[in-house]
Design a protein around this motif. Structure first.
Motif, PDB file in Angstrom:
ATOM      1  N   ARG A 210       5.472  10.858   9.302  1.00  0.00           N
ATOM      2  CA  ARG A 210       4.878   9.991   8.143  1.00  0.00           C
ATOM      3  C   ARG A 210       4.609   8.434   8.831  1.00  0.00           C
ATOM      4  NH1 ARG A 210       3.520  12.315   3.380  1.00  0.00           N
ATOM      5  NH2 ARG A 210       5.072  14.080   3.425  1.00  0.00           N
ATOM      6  N   SER A 211       3.470   8.065   8.256  1.00  0.00           N
ATOM      7  CA  SER A 211       3.065   6.555   8.576  1.00  0.00           C
ATOM      8  C   SER A 211       4.101   5.582   8.171  1.00  0.00           C
ATOM      9  CB  SER A 211       1.633   6.286   7.963  1.00  0.00           C
ATOM     10  OG  SER A 211       1.371   5.015   8.063  1.00  0.00           O
ATOM     11  N   GLN A 212       4.324   4.576   8.764  1.00  0.00           N
ATOM     12  CA  GLN A 212       5.496   3.563   8.573  1.00  0.00           C
ATOM     13  C   GLN A 212       4.798   2.689   7.699  1.00  0.00           C
ATOM     14  OE1 GLN A 212       8.677   3.434   9.703  1.00  0.00           O
ATOM     15  NE2 GLN A 212       7.891   5.517  10.462  1.00  0.00           N
ATOM     16  N   SER A 213       3.395   2.465   7.588  1.00  0.00           N
ATOM     17  CA  SER A 213       2.748   1.561   6.794  1.00  0.00           C
ATOM     18  C   SER A 213       2.609   2.293   5.320  1.00  0.00           C
ATOM     19  CB  SER A 213       1.622   1.052   7.376  1.00  0.00           C
ATOM     20  OG  SER A 213       0.621   1.875   7.642  1.00  0.00           O
ATOM     21  N   ASN A 214       2.174   3.425   5.327  1.00  0.00           N
ATOM     22  CA  ASN A 214       1.988   4.032   4.053  1.00  0.00           C
ATOM     23  C   ASN A 214       2.843   5.588   4.110  1.00  0.00           C
ATOM     24  OD1 ASN A 214       0.959   5.546   1.840  1.00  0.00           O
ATOM     25  ND2 ASN A 214      -1.021   4.696   2.130  1.00  0.00           N
ATOM     26  N   ARG A 215       3.663   5.802   3.318  1.00  0.00           N
ATOM     27  CA  ARG A 215       4.560   6.932   3.530  1.00  0.00           C
ATOM     28  C   ARG A 215       3.691   8.251   2.690  1.00  0.00           C
ATOM     29  NH1 ARG A 215       7.955   6.936   7.151  1.00  0.00           N
ATOM     30  NH2 ARG A 215       9.165   8.849   5.921  1.00  0.00           N
ATOM     31  N   GLN A 216       2.540   7.923   2.208  1.00  0.00           N
ATOM     32  CA  GLN A 216       1.811   9.271   1.560  1.00  0.00           C
ATOM     33  C   GLN A 216       0.866   9.549   2.587  1.00  0.00           C
ATOM     34  OE1 GLN A 216       2.474  10.061  -1.523  1.00  0.00           O
ATOM     35  NE2 GLN A 216       4.195   8.709  -1.540  1.00  0.00           N
ATOM     36  N   LYS A 217       0.890   8.875   3.730  1.00  0.00           N
ATOM     37  CA  LYS A 217      -0.023   9.202   4.907  1.00  0.00           C
ATOM     38  C   LYS A 217       0.509   9.936   6.113  1.00  0.00           C
ATOM     39  CE  LYS A 217      -3.656   6.629   5.791  1.00  0.00           C
ATOM     40  NZ  LYS A 217      -4.385   5.447   5.798  1.00  0.00           N
TER      41      LYS A 217
ATOM     42  N   ASP B 184      -8.593   8.347   2.730  1.00  0.00           N
ATOM     43  CA  ASP B 184      -7.241   8.085   3.172  1.00  0.00           C
ATOM     44  C   ASP B 184      -7.423   7.844   4.788  1.00  0.00           C
ATOM     45  OD1 ASP B 184      -5.810   8.290   0.731  1.00  0.00           O
ATOM     46  OD2 ASP B 184      -5.762  10.604   0.994  1.00  0.00           O
ATOM     47  N   TYR B 185      -8.019   8.516   5.486  1.00  0.00           N
ATOM     48  CA  TYR B 185      -8.062   8.355   6.898  1.00  0.00           C
ATOM     49  C   TYR B 185      -9.443   8.034   7.353  1.00  0.00           C
ATOM     50  CZ  TYR B 185      -3.734  10.944   6.411  1.00  0.00           C
ATOM     51  OH  TYR B 185      -2.436  11.370   6.154  1.00  0.00           O
TER      52      TYR B 185
ATOM     53  N   SER C 211     -11.711   5.640   5.633  1.00  0.00           N
ATOM     54  CA  SER C 211     -11.958   4.533   4.905  1.00  0.00           C
ATOM     55  C   SER C 211     -13.024   3.588   5.491  1.00  0.00           C
ATOM     56  CB  SER C 211     -11.016   3.853   4.030  1.00  0.00           C
ATOM     57  OG  SER C 211      -9.877   3.239   4.870  1.00  0.00           O
TER      58      SER C 211
END
Length: 341
Positions: free
Chosen positions: A209-216, A277-278, A280
């Motif tokens: 999980r991305s530390q800056s965006n938990r949805q990514k 999302d990935y 942009s």
């Protein structure tokens, strides 16, 4: 192991009882039960243990890794079946193959696979419950009956769903093995920005999980889950004397992590067209395109990813099944526009 209630443990209806013998002494509770109950997968047994449906010496044990002793009487009781939640919905689905054990569907982009936050209705699971009735495997739980693997909402393509626990167990084992020892094969068509300098390669990383965006998801150096994608450039688009504008790539999964292909393509500098999302950072490329390609790419409102090939061994018959899905209309239109650029 002594079975005190049934000659064939695979045929039990609601209760199963046995006494631990020397051969199974010291083993995990879930492993012992799974070895003697063919009708239930180990995942299902673990769920039943955690739900308090298994006793050791008459006392409930809710820890699957509990170690049993010689002479322990074990009892497993199947709970009464619950009404399916979510409920069935009459949502059209494209059935590619179906028998009494499993169903293969061609999922359209925009359809969520299973209910979850923000998508409690209108999912593929709702459609399958309506189509299959009560025949879906219960291993995946109430919200994910029969689901062995999944693809993102905005990814189109092939998906296999188990209709029985036996099929679910067999399919899950193949997906866990990632095709290393069997015929499991998953291939995706991806339209990406630019093109790698090589014609083929392998991406081998860990994802978490991305530390800056938990949805990514993100590539990480330590921890995370191992993820491997094999890719091959099938076609490059753009002027011959210029760097490729975009390319059609075939991506074959050796593992199946969340957003794996999307993250991996971005990791090598070639995100999927339409992936907000990935990818942009590549949106500005659209404004520099000539018409009519500019309009076509700008209107493509999902990641350009299609699960076009799925092969696996039928978990009951042992026959190798192989399915291919043609490009959906939006993907085919985008591909044609790039070819004509």
């Amino acid at each position: 192991m002594t079975d005190n209630s049934h000659e064939d443990p695979a045929e039990f209806d609601t209760d199963f009882r046995l006494t631990v013998d020397a051969a199974d002494a010291g083993k995990r509770l879930d492993a012992v039960l799974a070895a003697h109950i063919d009708a239930l997968s180990r995942n299902r047994i673990q769920s039943l243990i955690r739900s308090g449906d298994v006793t050791v010496g008459g006392a409930k044990v809710v820890e699957p890794k509990f170690r049993v002793n010689e002479g322990d009487p074990l009892a497993l009781s199947l709970p009464e079946p619950e009404d399916p939640e979510p409920s069935g919905e009459d949502i059209p689905i494209a059935v590619v193959f179906e028998d009494e054990h499993l169903i293969v569907v061609d999922k359209p982009a925009g359809l969520v696979v299973h209910p979850g936050a923000g998508n409690w209705t209108g999912t593929l699971v709702n459609a399958l419950i309506h189509h299959c009735g009560d025949s879906l495997s219960g291993i995946g739980g109430v919200r994910r009956p029969g689901i062995v693997h999944r693809i993102d909402k905005d990814t189109s393509g092939l998906l296999v769903v188990a209709k029985t626990d036996q099929a679910h167990q067999g399919l899950a084992a193949q997906f866990a093995d990632h095709g290393r020892t069997g015929p499991l094969e998953r291939s995706y068509a991806a339209l990406v920005w630019g093109a790698p300098s090589n014609l083929k390669g392998t991406i081998d990383t860990n994802l978490a999980r991305s530390q800056s965006n938990r949805q990514k998801m993100a590539v990480v150096k330590t921890s995370g889950r191992h993820a491997v994608t094999h890719w091959q450039v099938r076609e490059r688009f753009g002027a011959a004397d210029q760097p490729a504008l975009a390319s059609l790539m075939e991506c074959r999964l050796e593992t199946g992590r969340t957003h794996q292909i999307r993250v991996h393509m971005t990791h090598i500098g070639h995100p999927l067209i339409g992936d907000d999302d990935y990818g942009s950072g590549f949106k500005t490329k659209i404004n520099r395109l000539d018409e009519p390609l500019k309009t076509v790419v700008g209107a493509f409102d999902r990641q350009a990813l299609h699960a076009g090939l799925l092969a696996f061994e039928h978990p009951v018959s042992g026959k190798t099944l192989r399915f291919e899905s043609p490009y959906p209309a939006d993907f085919a239109n985008l591909l044609l526009s790039l070819q004509n650029f």
